[in-house]
Design an enzyme around this catalytic site. Sequence first.
Site, short mmCIF file in Angstrom:
data_model
loop_
_atom_site.label_atom_id
_atom_site.label_comp_id
_atom_site.label_asym_id
_atom_site.label_seq_id
_atom_site.Cartn_x
_atom_site.Cartn_y
_atom_site.Cartn_z
CB CYS A 1 -2.33 3.97 -6.41
SG CYS A 1 -3.70 3.06 -5.31
CB CYS B 1 -0.76 -0.02 1.34
SG CYS B 1 -2.05 1.49 1.54
N1 DGL Z 1 -3.68 0.50 -2.76
C1 DGL Z 1 -3.04 1.53 -1.96
C2 DGL Z 1 -2.20 2.30 -2.56
O1 DGL Z 1 -1.35 1.55 -2.99
C3 DGL Z 1 -4.27 2.25 -1.40
C4 DGL Z 1 -5.45 2.81 -2.16
C5 DGL Z 1 -6.47 3.22 -1.25
O2 DGL Z 1 -6.95 2.83 -0.48
O3 DGL Z 1 -6.93 4.70 -1.68
O4 DGL Z 1 -1.81 3.55 -2.35
#
Ligand code: DGL
Length: 263
Positions: free
Chosen positions: A178, A69
């Site tokens: 992301c 994340c």
């Molecule tokens: N998948 C996550 C990232 O890489 C979080 C995205 C989210 O929940 O806004 O930032």
Amino acid sequence: MIGIFDSGVGGLSVLAAIRRRMPNADIVYFGDTENAPYGNKSAREIASLLSMALRRLAAAGATDIVSACNSASVSVHTVPIDLLRVGTFNVVEMVGPTVAVLAPRGKRIALLGTAATVRSNIYQDAFAARRAEVSAIPVPELAGLIEGGAPREKLLPVVRAAAEEAVSRGAEIVSLSCTHFPFAKDLFEECLREAGSAAEVFDPAEAVAEEASARFSSGGKGGLNFLVSKDSPVFAAHVERLFGGEPYTISPAGSIYWALKTP
Ligand code: DGL
């Protein structure tokens, strides 16, 4: 045991890359589907959710952690794990491996991420530390749309706007920073070509998996277990599509209050 977490489905792309390299490792994945998306939350909220995620993974027996994340990366780096009182972990996260691969390439990079990731400046600082530049572009709505299983026609205008912005900044590489965004990788490619750009779309999952396989033990029985803070048919469908060929379980992660009481 390796513990991987994300706000929801995003980290599954990283898990898939790790699984290909380490098929025998025992892995537990926590998707915080109750609190997704993280990217529009404050740094303080995300740090607190990170501590909950780590507690849940620790309770499941994980000691090697992959933070899949990007929005949590700044908390992984700035909130000492010791302060969170959740145990001792070896941690691999998204920023280090991405920058290590992209910075030496000497290309113009546009990095697409959540509002939290871009605001944290973690990528801008990490590229600057390697004397490289990056143009960071927030795409605030996209992770939530992907998490909710939005169809192509809902994703298209958001992806098109982000792709056009990347093109206007002269991007030669567009990094999907992301972990939700690679689920729309084809769409990004389509929109970039439509805008007359030949930019490469970069998914950091492989670089992160490479780092995890170099640092973590690959021994085990190949166990694959998913914990979710809230039932999500979209999450279950992605898991089945990506890992349907092998045995796995999806279970409720337990309430946050339970996690808080865990020593
Ligand atoms: N998948 C996550 C990232 O890489 C979080 C995205 C989210 O929940 O806004 O930032």
